[in-house]
Design an enzyme around this catalytic site. Sequence first.
Site, short mmCIF file in Angstrom:
data_model
loop_
_atom_site.label_atom_id
_atom_site.label_comp_id
_atom_site.label_asym_id
_atom_site.label_seq_id
_atom_site.Cartn_x
_atom_site.Cartn_y
_atom_site.Cartn_z
N GLU A 32 0.77 -1.25 0.00
CA GLU A 32 0.00 0.00 0.00
C GLU A 32 0.80 1.30 0.00
O GLU A 32 0.72 2.09 0.95
CB GLU A 32 -0.99 0.00 1.18
CG GLU A 32 -2.02 -1.09 1.03
CD GLU A 32 -3.18 -0.99 2.02
OE1 GLU A 32 -3.10 -0.19 2.97
OE2 GLU A 32 -4.16 -1.73 1.82
N GLU A 64 -5.58 -7.81 -0.90
CA GLU A 64 -6.40 -7.42 0.26
C GLU A 64 -7.79 -7.04 -0.21
O GLU A 64 -7.94 -6.23 -1.13
CB GLU A 64 -5.82 -6.24 1.04
CG GLU A 64 -4.71 -6.58 1.99
CD GLU A 64 -4.36 -5.42 2.93
OE1 GLU A 64 -5.26 -4.61 3.27
OE2 GLU A 64 -3.18 -5.31 3.30
#
Length: 393
Positions: free
Chosen positions: A215, A326
């Site tokens: 991320e 995710e």
Amino acid sequence: MKSLALFATLLAVPGALSQASEYAQCGGIGWTGATACQSPFVCTELNSYYSQCLPGSPGATSSSASSTISSSSAPTPTPSGSLPRLGGVNTAGYDFSAATDGSFVDNSVSPPVSQYSHFASQGANLFRIPFAWSEMQPTLGGPLNQSFLSRYDATVNAALATGGYVIVDVHNYARLNGQIIGQGGPTNDQFASLWSLLAAHYASQSHVIFGVMNEPHDVPDLGAWATSVQAAVNAIRSAGATSQAILIPGSSWASAQALPTEAGPYLLKVTDPIGGTSKLLFDVHKYLDSDNSGTHADCVTNNVDVLTTLVNWLQQNGNRQAILSETGGGNTASCETDLGQELAYVKQAFPTLVGFSVWAAGAFDSTYILSVSPNPDGSDQPLWVDAVKPNLP
Ligand SMILES: *[C@@H]1O[C@H](CO)[C@@H](O)[C@H](O)[C@H]1NC(C)=O
């Protein structure tokens, strides 16, 4: 941990328009918005969950999107040696020491190893195991922390013992101590040093997948970020790890939605020293709650629109692949429906989408809002049973 970014506002709400514009959704299971498209676009069914306004006539469109997504003309099969269809779960715990600004507090927890055989017995074959850079390599450019590596290895080996795949995930948000890699923070060489040591350690484990970075967010220079990613890829291959897949992440918390327009064009230029790009996969995340943060118990979207756009982009840019490493939701009726539809889409979009790992099991108990950890009695969370398990490989 999970993404915190807000992307719900990036796309206009198609349902607000009486006639949908190009690429807007115009139908599909559960769709309540406009079903007519503005001229000259035609509402074209891409799959039962998603119809989109595209140029041309339905069923005879020139768009590669509709011709490649239908099950009757699946995308080109991946070369031999590439990844099979994957599905599974993140096992959190070691990342509890990693903050979104890349700072480190020493409170990592080992995920319970019993979970790997538990989930594998139901068909899971992918486990993502996050950790903090600072705990693995306390000094930039220095050796790996052997004490942490032995803990981490015990976990990785338990997951690999199921026969499944493991994503080794540096959970650092493109940062260390608040500063961005290659952009004021650690140098690309220092980042490459981490990956060189990790790749050498796992060089003989063909079921390890290297997750270059979790991320990236608020990265000012995406071209420079692609250069940092290239440094990691080169380091992995130079260390002798030449058989494994590498996951390369874009911006905005690895947003699946942002990839085609933000970091994607830069990351397409990243090369693999072993040749080709079949082992360089894009790493994407997507949640299903109202602000795409993965912090709410209820879901508001099945993300099939976002993922369909991503699949089109991947196919149109060299038939590349991505993995949804995710995603997740609460143990609620809305998420059981939406996550189930999302993961069913991912499954049928193989091999363009190789698979998924939901967030999260590991060192979470059932009080965590997105928990899919098994209960102490061995029973599973409703979300796992109803949405995840039916879509495992
Ligand atoms: C090395 O790893 C051990 C075990 O996880 C941890 O307790 C320790 O804090 C780590 N060392 C550094 C300097 O981070």
